[in-house]
Structures are given as structure tokens and as C-alpha cells.
Design an enzyme around this catalytic site. Sequence first.
Site, short mmCIF file in Angstrom:
data_model
loop_
_atom_site.label_atom_id
_atom_site.label_comp_id
_atom_site.label_asym_id
_atom_site.label_seq_id
_atom_site.Cartn_x
_atom_site.Cartn_y
_atom_site.Cartn_z
N VAL A 108 107.40 -16.01 73.69
CA VAL A 108 107.83 -15.43 75.13
C VAL A 108 108.40 -15.59 75.79
O VAL A 108 107.17 -16.55 76.95
CB VAL A 108 107.32 -14.10 74.72
CG1 VAL A 108 107.79 -13.06 75.42
CG2 VAL A 108 107.68 -13.13 72.97
N CYS A 109 109.37 -15.87 76.70
CA CYS A 109 109.66 -16.36 78.04
C CYS A 109 109.90 -14.73 79.14
O CYS A 109 111.16 -13.84 78.53
CB CYS A 109 110.90 -16.83 78.01
SG CYS A 109 111.37 -17.71 79.71
N ILE A 110 108.79 -13.86 79.58
CA ILE A 110 108.57 -13.19 80.61
C ILE A 110 108.47 -14.32 81.60
O ILE A 110 106.61 -14.35 81.72
CB ILE A 110 108.68 -12.12 79.22
CG1 ILE A 110 108.36 -10.91 80.27
CG2 ILE A 110 107.51 -12.29 78.99
CD1 ILE A 110 108.27 -9.74 79.55
#
Length: 186
Positions: A108-110
Amino acid sequence: MASAAAGLLGRQLKQMQTDKDIPGISCGLVDDNVFEWEVMLMISDEDRHYGGGFFRARLTFPEDYPLMPPKMKFESPIFHPNSIQFSSPDTDSANLGSSSKVYPNGEVCISILHPPEEDKYGYESASERWSPVQSPETILLSVISMLGSPNDESPANLEAAKMWREDPKEFRKRCRANVRASLGDE
């Protein structure tokens, strides 16, 4: 530091498991390791793309938590602008409606999971990145929100971001295939 982090994570897990005000999130330990959590996100039917899906994920916390953020990785296939992709020759691409055999590795890229340091690209402000006041609950609520509102300006998956902008019908079709797969229907 590790014992302080372990104590904090144990308390945070217990609170999340007993708090009835957190809909759609279930957490537990992997092999009794407080630094490794298995997560189930049950997405509300109100979400246009992933609604009704049950997505497994893993949170891996560093020993210097809460000073540094955990890593989050979906274990269920998910086609999303903010989830990193990789090619896998041994997977059936028909599950995602793609001829390129692209399957998510799930990372996840957040912003909330980015370390509390200056963004070398100048895209994120320090207030958007990890800070020790964040918690597993705020991370998971942010990820659920991200599913409904992808950030296509800073995508990890360029194909998904492009499709989100240029072919919403095909994007929804791919997402719904993920939902069916999460339910064991594919």
C-alpha cells in the site's frame, strides 16, 4: 524500545478488537507476534468499486514503532492506483480481466505510511506523513477511504491510475473482479 512498542501495540490491538465503533475492520496477530497483524477489511456496500469485498492485509510494525510507520500489504488481489503491482507468470490474468498477467503484490502506498521525513519529491507535506500520534486504527480507516477515493496524482500503479481517469467502466470491472475473488467467487 521494542518492549515499549510491543506493549503499545498490544493495547492498541485489544482496543480495536473490543471497540464496536470500528465497522468493517477485524485484526489479529500472526503467530502470536504483536509486530505482525493480520487484517480483514470488509468494505461497505456503499463503496462504488470495492463494496461488498473482504480484503485480507498484513500490517508489519517496526521495533521503533510508533516513531516509524508500519508497512501494509494486501494479501488479497487488489487493482488500485495506490497498490504496487508486479508481473506474475504463474497467475491466471483472467481473474483481473488483463492480458498482461499483472497481479498485485499488495504493498500500500499512502502518505500516512510514509516515514516522518522531508519528501524528496516535494509532493507531500510533513502533516500528511506518519507521526507517532497515528495508530493502526487511523491507518486502516485511511486505507478504506483510499479505496473509495484513489490518489491518481501520485500513483504506485500507473495502469490503474490511467484506467481510473480514462476508462472508469473498465476500472470498475477490474475492481468488481477483485471483490468476487475476495468472496471466493472466482
